[in-house]
Write a protein that holds these residues in place. Structure first.
Motif, PDB file in Angstrom:
ATOM      1  N   PHE B 115     111.410  35.882  -1.422  1.00 34.82           N
ATOM      2  CA  PHE B 115     111.399  35.728  -0.087  1.00 34.82           C
ATOM      3  C   PHE B 115     111.964  37.135   0.809  1.00 34.82           C
ATOM      4  O   PHE B 115     113.492  36.914   0.016  1.00 34.82           O
ATOM      5  CB  PHE B 115     111.409  34.679   0.797  1.00 34.82           C
ATOM      6  N   ALA B 116     111.056  37.751   1.579  1.00 38.25           N
ATOM      7  CA  ALA B 116     112.105  39.120   1.606  1.00 38.25           C
ATOM      8  C   ALA B 116     112.358  38.865   3.490  1.00 38.25           C
ATOM      9  O   ALA B 116     110.930  38.547   3.880  1.00 38.25           O
ATOM     10  CB  ALA B 116     111.442  40.256   1.700  1.00 38.25           C
ATOM     11  N   LEU B 117     113.626  38.037   4.546  1.00 39.76           N
ATOM     12  CA  LEU B 117     113.459  38.890   5.526  1.00 39.76           C
ATOM     13  C   LEU B 117     112.999  39.809   6.493  1.00 39.76           C
ATOM     14  O   LEU B 117     113.446  41.139   5.874  1.00 39.76           O
ATOM     15  CB  LEU B 117     115.096  38.016   5.949  1.00 39.76           C
ATOM     16  N   VAL B 118     111.821  39.808   7.333  1.00 40.75           N
ATOM     17  CA  VAL B 118     111.141  41.236   8.046  1.00 40.75           C
ATOM     18  C   VAL B 118     111.528  41.005   8.913  1.00 40.75           C
ATOM     19  O   VAL B 118     111.294  41.955   9.964  1.00 40.75           O
ATOM     20  CB  VAL B 118     109.833  41.315   6.877  1.00 40.75           C
ATOM     21  N   ASP B 119     111.879  40.627   9.737  1.00 39.58           N
ATOM     22  CA  ASP B 119     112.529  39.252  11.206  1.00 39.58           C
ATOM     23  C   ASP B 119     112.355  38.160  11.650  1.00 39.58           C
ATOM     24  O   ASP B 119     112.009  37.099  10.721  1.00 39.58           O
ATOM     25  CB  ASP B 119     110.729  39.902  12.010  1.00 39.58           C
ATOM     26  N   VAL B 120     113.176  38.288  12.361  1.00 37.35           N
ATOM     27  CA  VAL B 120     113.756  37.086  12.978  1.00 37.35           C
ATOM     28  C   VAL B 120     113.459  37.180  14.366  1.00 37.35           C
ATOM     29  O   VAL B 120     113.695  37.754  14.890  1.00 37.35           O
ATOM     30  CB  VAL B 120     115.075  36.976  13.322  1.00 37.35           C
ATOM     31  N   THR B 121     112.470  36.067  15.111  1.00 41.81           N
ATOM     32  CA  THR B 121     112.055  36.040  16.642  1.00 41.81           C
ATOM     33  C   THR B 121     113.192  34.843  16.935  1.00 41.81           C
ATOM     34  O   THR B 121     113.670  34.223  16.968  1.00 41.81           O
ATOM     35  CB  THR B 121     110.540  35.668  17.032  1.00 41.81           C
ATOM     36  N   ARG B 122     112.972  34.759  18.928  1.00 41.96           N
ATOM     37  CA  ARG B 122     114.556  34.249  18.993  1.00 41.96           C
ATOM     38  C   ARG B 122     114.023  32.930  20.372  1.00 41.96           C
ATOM     39  O   ARG B 122     112.782  34.590  21.327  1.00 41.96           O
ATOM     40  CB  ARG B 122     115.315  34.630  19.340  1.00 41.96           C
ATOM     41  N   THR B 123     113.025  32.755  20.548  1.00 43.38           N
ATOM     42  CA  THR B 123     112.685  31.996  22.092  1.00 43.38           C
ATOM     43  C   THR B 123     113.539  30.578  22.591  1.00 43.38           C
ATOM     44  O   THR B 123     113.627  29.200  21.674  1.00 43.38           O
ATOM     45  CB  THR B 123     110.742  31.343  21.918  1.00 43.38           C
TER      46      THR B 123
END
Lengths: 108, 301
Positions: B115-123
């Protein structure tokens, strides 16, 4: 037939780590609960309908919907639809304790 | 199994709020039931044909952090710890595989998935706790929409209600809800992760579902008739909890008993340490079939 206390009519989550002496402990589903892998639960509604909730194939709870009745004071009898009752699901309970924060049921 | 018939129509509709995702989709979306059947047929054929290995497949992963209280806004470090756990568990490089009873060591598998982390969104949300109605997966309901579900794993982290650790969606479901959800106290292995679910195994389990794995006991309550459609996992009664000791026998599966060390049981994080070869093959079939968009994306990246 006697009407069960109004406090019964909500969704309850089985906190099995608090079970003792054959009595199952339930807490309200809308209060903070210790997380656990796979909790079952019960939801009673006025009008004779209940749901038995257990973890489904993707871990979200699956509801089996049946009917409850009260054959005696502090007793609940549960009727499941044909072929819908899991082998270990009780068909009746004795209400050992019922408060706004706690439901203790003994399978009968 | 779930039942929704023989009640007044109003009662059925009223209950839909508590209906499980998988069951709700089966009942309300005929296309989902058909898709699930086709996926199982494909998976069965793939297992019989024993196709050549896919080689290492890397799945681009997007983590959506949805929070109402500051502690739920988990750190990048905690996100990284979760990705590391997924990579260890799906490659069988987890050191705790050493606790396996020797009888199962030969079937413990490297699933050859990373698994390659490509983005983290924060809401930030007003929702105190999310239910399994997929509210966290849509901006309209206080969550955040998924991104490119045909080519990415979407993993939402939030406060789940009812003491639930996480839930998933099988292949074949709607794109707009595709992915897995994990409660913030069972996510990763640092920060807010709390024992006994503090080793990141909730995500390993949920991603297993997302790649079409079933529970090891066969989802038939405590009965012996259910199947996980995998040949090298023992038939098992119901789920195991906590940290069982070997052997734990059910369904005439002596002498070795239940494979409670499997990621698809319900044991504590410290007790689950393996996928089997059969489970790895089933996940590979998901990648060849209903999740082939991930392969195509990997080939072009």
């Amino acid at each position: 037939m006697t009407a069960p206390p109004a406090a019964l009519f909500r969704r309850w989550v089985h906190v099995r780590e608090e079970d003792a002496a054959g009595v199952r402990v339930f807490r309200p589903a809308d209060r903070p609960l210790p997380p656990a892998r796979g909790r079952d639960g019960l939801e009673f509604r006025a009008g004779g309908i209940f749901a038995y909730l257990r973890p489904g194939p993707t871990d979200a709870p699956v509801a089996v919907v049946g009917r409850w009745s009260t054959p005696a004071r502090d007793r609940i009898a549960l009727t499941y639809p044909p072929d819908a009752r899991a082998g270990d699901a009780p068909t009746g309970y004795e209400i050992v304790e019922l408060t706004p924060d706690l439901l203790r049921l003994r399978p009968v | 199994m779930a039942f929704t018939g023989r009640l007044a129509p109003g009662a059925v509709r009223e209950w839909c709020g508590t209906m499980p995702v998988h069951r709700r989709l089966l009942d309300t979306d005929p296309g989902y039931a058909r898709a699930r059947e086709e996926i199982e047929t494909f998976t069965f054929d793939a297992a019989r044909e024993e196709p050549p290995p896919l080689g290492l497949v890397t799945i681009p992963t997007i983590v959506h952090v949805v929070w109402s209280r500051p502690e739920q806004n988990v750190t990048d470090e905690q996100v990284a710890s979760q990705i590391e756990t997924l990579n260890r568990d799906f490659r069988k490089t987890n050191e705790d595989v050493a606790i396996l009873p020797p009888v199962w060591a030969p079937v413990a598998a490297d699933a050859d998935i990373e698994f390659a982390l490509v983005d983290v969104t924060r809401t930030r949300t007003e929702v105190a706790a999310f239910d399994t109605d997929d509210g966290v997966k849509s901006a309209r309901t206080g969550g955040v929409d998924p991104v490119s579900t045909d080519t990415h794993l979407n993993l939402w982290v939030c406060q789940l209600g009812g003491g639930l650790l996480g839930y998933a969606q099988f292949p074949g479901g709607p794109a707009e809800t595709d992915g897995v959800v994990v409660t913030y106290t069972a996510f990763g292995s640092t920060g807010t992760a709390a024992a006994p679910f503090d080793l990141g195994r909730t995500s390993t389990h949920e991603v297993g579902h997302w790649l079409n794995l079933r529970h090891i006991w066969g989802d038939d309550g405590d009965g012996c008739g259910g199947s996980d459609f995998v040949d090298d996992t023992p038939n098992q009664g119901g789920p195991n909890y906590g940290r069982p000791t070997y052997p734990k026998v059910s369904c005439n599966n002596a002498p070795h008993g239940d494979m409670f060390v499997n990621y698809m049981d319900y044991t504590d994080d410290a007790a689950m340490v393996m996928f089997t070869r059969g489970q790895a093959a089933r996940m590979a079939a998901a990648l060849r079939g209903p999740r082939s968009g991930l392969l195509a994306a990997a080939a072009t990246s």
